[in-house]
Design a protein around this motif. Structure first.
Motif, PDB file in Angstrom:
ATOM      1  N   MET A   1      36.552  40.265  25.694  1.00  0.00           N
ATOM      2  CA  MET A   1      35.671  39.418  26.491  1.00  0.00           C
ATOM      3  C   MET A   1      36.091  39.423  27.957  1.00  0.00           C
ATOM      4  O   MET A   1      35.249  39.543  28.858  1.00  0.00           O
ATOM      5  CB  MET A   1      35.693  37.983  25.961  1.00  0.00           C
ATOM      6  N   MET A   2      37.406  39.316  28.212  1.00  0.00           N
ATOM      7  CA  MET A   2      37.896  39.315  29.583  1.00  0.00           C
ATOM      8  C   MET A   2      37.533  40.607  30.310  1.00  0.00           C
ATOM      9  O   MET A   2      37.067  40.591  31.452  1.00  0.00           O
ATOM     10  CB  MET A   2      39.418  39.110  29.595  1.00  0.00           C
ATOM     11  N   PHE A   3      37.715  41.735  29.638  1.00  0.00           N
ATOM     12  CA  PHE A   3      37.445  43.008  30.290  1.00  0.00           C
ATOM     13  C   PHE A   3      35.953  43.246  30.494  1.00  0.00           C
ATOM     14  O   PHE A   3      35.549  43.850  31.492  1.00  0.00           O
ATOM     15  CB  PHE A   3      38.090  44.154  29.507  1.00  0.00           C
ATOM     16  N   LEU A   4      35.114  42.748  29.584  1.00  0.00           N
ATOM     17  CA  LEU A   4      33.665  42.869  29.781  1.00  0.00           C
ATOM     18  C   LEU A   4      33.205  42.031  30.973  1.00  0.00           C
ATOM     19  O   LEU A   4      32.336  42.454  31.747  1.00  0.00           O
ATOM     20  CB  LEU A   4      32.917  42.441  28.516  1.00  0.00           C
ATOM     21  N   LEU A   5      33.788  40.842  31.119  1.00  0.00           N
ATOM     22  CA  LEU A   5      33.454  39.993  32.268  1.00  0.00           C
ATOM     23  C   LEU A   5      33.904  40.650  33.576  1.00  0.00           C
ATOM     24  O   LEU A   5      33.188  40.620  34.584  1.00  0.00           O
ATOM     25  CB  LEU A   5      34.100  38.617  32.116  1.00  0.00           C
ATOM     26  N   MET A   6      35.098  41.257  33.553  1.00  0.00           N
ATOM     27  CA  MET A   6      35.559  41.969  34.747  1.00  0.00           C
ATOM     28  C   MET A   6      34.661  43.173  35.041  1.00  0.00           C
ATOM     29  O   MET A   6      34.368  43.471  36.204  1.00  0.00           O
ATOM     30  CB  MET A   6      37.016  42.414  34.573  1.00  0.00           C
ATOM     31  N   LEU A   7      34.210  43.850  33.991  1.00  0.00           N
ATOM     32  CA  LEU A   7      33.300  44.981  34.178  1.00  0.00           C
ATOM     33  C   LEU A   7      31.996  44.518  34.833  1.00  0.00           C
ATOM     34  O   LEU A   7      31.459  45.193  35.717  1.00  0.00           O
ATOM     35  CB  LEU A   7      33.011  45.650  32.831  1.00  0.00           C
ATOM     36  N   ALA A   8      31.521  43.348  34.411  1.00  0.00           N
ATOM     37  CA  ALA A   8      30.304  42.799  35.015  1.00  0.00           C
ATOM     38  C   ALA A   8      30.513  42.554  36.504  1.00  0.00           C
ATOM     39  O   ALA A   8      29.654  42.905  37.338  1.00  0.00           O
ATOM     40  CB  ALA A   8      29.905  41.502  34.312  1.00  0.00           C
ATOM     41  N   GLY A   9      31.654  41.951  36.866  1.00  0.00           N
ATOM     42  CA  GLY A   9      31.961  41.714  38.268  1.00  0.00           C
ATOM     43  C   GLY A   9      32.091  43.006  39.047  1.00  0.00           C
ATOM     44  O   GLY A   9      31.636  43.108  40.202  1.00  0.00           O
ATOM     45  N   TYR A  10      32.699  44.006  38.425  1.00  0.00           N
ATOM     46  CA  TYR A  10      32.868  45.321  39.058  1.00  0.00           C
ATOM     47  C   TYR A  10      31.504  45.938  39.384  1.00  0.00           C
ATOM     48  O   TYR A  10      31.266  46.422  40.494  1.00  0.00           O
ATOM     49  CB  TYR A  10      33.658  46.234  38.117  1.00  0.00           C
ATOM     50  N   LEU A  11      30.580  45.893  38.407  1.00  0.00           N
ATOM     51  CA  LEU A  11      29.262  46.495  38.598  1.00  0.00           C
ATOM     52  C   LEU A  11      28.435  45.712  39.616  1.00  0.00           C
ATOM     53  O   LEU A  11      27.700  46.305  40.416  1.00  0.00           O
ATOM     54  CB  LEU A  11      28.525  46.570  37.256  1.00  0.00           C
TER      55      LEU A  11
ATOM     56  N   MET B   1      36.944  35.825  35.992  1.00  0.00           N
ATOM     57  CA  MET B   1      36.984  37.223  35.577  1.00  0.00           C
ATOM     58  C   MET B   1      35.961  38.065  36.339  1.00  0.00           C
ATOM     59  O   MET B   1      36.236  39.209  36.726  1.00  0.00           O
ATOM     60  CB  MET B   1      36.727  37.332  34.068  1.00  0.00           C
ATOM     61  N   ILE B   2      34.771  37.526  36.560  1.00  0.00           N
ATOM     62  CA  ILE B   2      33.751  38.254  37.335  1.00  0.00           C
ATOM     63  C   ILE B   2      34.244  38.468  38.763  1.00  0.00           C
ATOM     64  O   ILE B   2      34.099  39.559  39.331  1.00  0.00           O
ATOM     65  CB  ILE B   2      32.409  37.487  37.317  1.00  0.00           C
ATOM     66  N   TYR B   3      34.854  37.439  39.339  1.00  0.00           N
ATOM     67  CA  TYR B   3      35.390  37.601  40.691  1.00  0.00           C
ATOM     68  C   TYR B   3      36.464  38.683  40.717  1.00  0.00           C
ATOM     69  O   TYR B   3      36.491  39.535  41.609  1.00  0.00           O
ATOM     70  CB  TYR B   3      35.970  36.286  41.212  1.00  0.00           C
ATOM     71  N   MET B   4      37.359  38.638  39.726  1.00  0.00           N
ATOM     72  CA  MET B   4      38.437  39.618  39.705  1.00  0.00           C
ATOM     73  C   MET B   4      37.884  41.032  39.534  1.00  0.00           C
ATOM     74  O   MET B   4      38.362  41.993  40.138  1.00  0.00           O
ATOM     75  CB  MET B   4      39.416  39.312  38.585  1.00  0.00           C
ATOM     76  N   GLY B   5      36.815  41.162  38.738  1.00  0.00           N
ATOM     77  CA  GLY B   5      36.177  42.457  38.585  1.00  0.00           C
ATOM     78  C   GLY B   5      35.614  42.973  39.897  1.00  0.00           C
ATOM     79  O   GLY B   5      35.654  44.174  40.174  1.00  0.00           O
ATOM     80  N   SER B   6      35.110  42.048  40.733  1.00  0.00           N
ATOM     81  CA  SER B   6      34.563  42.459  42.032  1.00  0.00           C
ATOM     82  C   SER B   6      35.651  43.014  42.944  1.00  0.00           C
ATOM     83  O   SER B   6      35.385  43.868  43.791  1.00  0.00           O
ATOM     84  CB  SER B   6      33.851  41.280  42.710  1.00  0.00           C
ATOM     85  N   ILE B   7      36.887  42.556  42.773  1.00  0.00           N
ATOM     86  CA  ILE B   7      38.007  43.064  43.570  1.00  0.00           C
ATOM     87  C   ILE B   7      38.382  44.480  43.134  1.00  0.00           C
ATOM     88  O   ILE B   7      38.804  45.309  43.937  1.00  0.00           O
ATOM     89  CB  ILE B   7      39.231  42.137  43.436  1.00  0.00           C
TER      90      ILE B   7
ATOM     91  N   PHE C   1      47.007  44.649  34.602  1.00  0.00           N
ATOM     92  CA  PHE C   1      48.082  45.379  33.929  1.00  0.00           C
ATOM     93  C   PHE C   1      48.804  44.498  32.902  1.00  0.00           C
ATOM     94  O   PHE C   1      49.015  44.916  31.758  1.00  0.00           O
ATOM     95  CB  PHE C   1      49.069  45.900  34.976  1.00  0.00           C
ATOM     96  N   THR C   2      49.174  43.276  33.283  1.00  0.00           N
ATOM     97  CA  THR C   2      49.881  42.407  32.332  1.00  0.00           C
ATOM     98  C   THR C   2      48.973  41.958  31.196  1.00  0.00           C
ATOM     99  O   THR C   2      49.431  41.778  30.068  1.00  0.00           O
ATOM    100  CB  THR C   2      50.484  41.178  33.041  1.00  0.00           C
ATOM    101  N   THR C   3      47.682  41.777  31.487  1.00  0.00           N
ATOM    102  CA  THR C   3      46.743  41.404  30.422  1.00  0.00           C
ATOM    103  C   THR C   3      46.627  42.520  29.392  1.00  0.00           C
ATOM    104  O   THR C   3      46.638  42.272  28.185  1.00  0.00           O
ATOM    105  CB  THR C   3      45.357  41.080  31.009  1.00  0.00           C
ATOM    106  N   ALA C   4      46.540  43.758  29.870  1.00  0.00           N
ATOM    107  CA  ALA C   4      46.451  44.898  28.951  1.00  0.00           C
ATOM    108  C   ALA C   4      47.722  45.022  28.105  1.00  0.00           C
ATOM    109  O   ALA C   4      47.648  45.222  26.882  1.00  0.00           O
ATOM    110  CB  ALA C   4      46.203  46.178  29.742  1.00  0.00           C
ATOM    111  N   LEU C   5      48.880  44.892  28.730  1.00  0.00           N
ATOM    112  CA  LEU C   5      50.142  45.012  27.988  1.00  0.00           C
ATOM    113  C   LEU C   5      50.360  43.863  27.003  1.00  0.00           C
ATOM    114  O   LEU C   5      51.016  44.028  25.975  1.00  0.00           O
ATOM    115  CB  LEU C   5      51.321  45.064  28.968  1.00  0.00           C
ATOM    116  N   SER C   6      49.796  42.688  27.316  1.00  0.00           N
ATOM    117  CA  SER C   6      49.995  41.531  26.438  1.00  0.00           C
ATOM    118  C   SER C   6      49.351  41.734  25.070  1.00  0.00           C
ATOM    119  O   SER C   6      49.690  41.034  24.105  1.00  0.00           O
ATOM    120  CB  SER C   6      49.456  40.256  27.094  1.00  0.00           C
ATOM    121  N   VAL C   7      48.417  42.684  24.957  1.00  0.00           N
ATOM    122  CA  VAL C   7      47.841  43.017  23.651  1.00  0.00           C
ATOM    123  C   VAL C   7      48.937  43.509  22.708  1.00  0.00           C
ATOM    124  O   VAL C   7      48.845  43.339  21.487  1.00  0.00           O
ATOM    125  CB  VAL C   7      46.736  44.094  23.807  1.00  0.00           C
ATOM    126  N   ILE C   8      49.980  44.094  23.265  1.00  0.00           N
ATOM    127  CA  ILE C   8      51.124  44.567  22.466  1.00  0.00           C
ATOM    128  C   ILE C   8      52.199  43.498  22.366  1.00  0.00           C
ATOM    129  O   ILE C   8      52.707  43.210  21.272  1.00  0.00           O
ATOM    130  CB  ILE C   8      51.725  45.841  23.095  1.00  0.00           C
TER     131      ILE C   8
END
Length: 305
Positions: free
Chosen positions: A11-21, A201-207, A285-292
């Protein structure tokens, strides 16, 4: 629990993707980003903080309250010490970002579903207390990292009247008294609070439009990730054991300490003109690694119960 974690990350990464787009297509314009920051900091986050205090607490809960508060204070003290000494060789604008990301994890957002999945509803109740010291540090020490060189009296005065601090004052009054807010107020606060994750998350995606992903795993990011995801929870676990916090309280406190850098790192970096690119990288980066790392910590902590 692992399925819940993957769902949360997805969900977090999809929201960031939305902000990115949205930023890529110029729907979110450069000048609009500062407005988005102000809305998040002055409206949405205060409601999110106040909403966390609007719960019903049993007499049994208040008996362990001092112990839980001690656990939260131990965790926050560890973060403050690490932030003070571990980034002194970095440029000032990067140092500010990593200091804030060290003191302020994403436990406010990720903490609730993670703790409930690992430790159940009682652990979820513990979270509301253990997170109090971080919320205070977030808007005191956290803000001070971005305002170095400014008159300290002015900084402290601004912090005291910050909308998020005002929300905390109101929240503490509600939490420690029998005052009940009108239903229309609690529903409004809850509705705005629910926007927190999506908006940040949308804001962070925009960055991320300006981020070179080939450099997201540089030495500084790896160094920060080791501190944020391994050293801090390890020190928190040891600290809670040293002050004899019960097993469940220790587990909840440790799993909260193991969460990645807070998403507000990027928002505040933009607000105070720090290195918002480094901030976005640190959160991603830390969010992705926290999956592990979080499932590993969860397995270890459950064996201690």
């Amino acid at each position: 629990m692992i399925e819940d974690l993957f769902s949360l990350m997805g969900m977090m990464f999809l929201l960031m993707l939305a902000g990115y787009l949205l930023r890529k297509k110029n729907i979110i314009r450069e000048e609009g980003k500062s407005t988005l920051v102000d809305i998040i900091l002055d409206v949405i986050l205060p409601c999110n903080i106040l909403n966390a205090c609007l719960k019903e607490y049993t007499p049994e809960f208040w008996q362990v309250f001092p112990e839980l508060m001690a656990a939260g204070l131990v965790a926050q003290a560890i973060c403050l010490v690490i932030a003070k000494f571990c980034y002194n060789r970095m440029p000032e604008e990067e140092k500010n970002v990593y200091q804030y990301g060290t003191v302020c994890s994403n436990s406010g957002f990720m903490g609730n579903p993670l703790v409930e999945g690992v430790f159940g509803t009682l652990g979820l109740l513990y979270t509301s207390v253990i997170n109090i010291p971080q919320r205070i540090a977030m808007w005191t020490a956290g803000i001070s990292y971005f305002q170095k060189g400014v008159d300290k009296k002015q900084v402290y005065l601004k912090v005291l009247v910050n909308p998020c601090m005002i929300a905390m004052y109101i929240g503490f009054v509600v939490m420690f008294t029998d005052i009940t807010l009108p239903a229309f107020m609690t529903r409004t606060v809850s509705a705005v609070s629910d926007c927190c994750t999506a908006m940040t998350m949308i804001y962070m995606g925009s960055i991320l439009v300006d981020v070179d992903f080939r450099e997201i795993t540089n030495k500084k990011q790896i160094y920060f990730a080791v501190l944020r995801l391994i050293l801090i929870p390890l020190a928190t676990y040891a600290g809670c054991r040293a002050v004899h916090v019960n097993a469940l309280g220790t587990g909840v406190c440790t799993i909260l300490a193991a969460t990645p850098a807070g998403s507000t790192t990027s928002v505040l970096a933009a607000k105070y003109h720090a290195d918002e690119i480094a901030a976005a990288k640190s959160v991603v980066f830390t969010t992705a690694l926290s999956v592990i790392t979080i499932p590993v910590w969860s397995y270890f902590l459950l064996r201690q119960l």
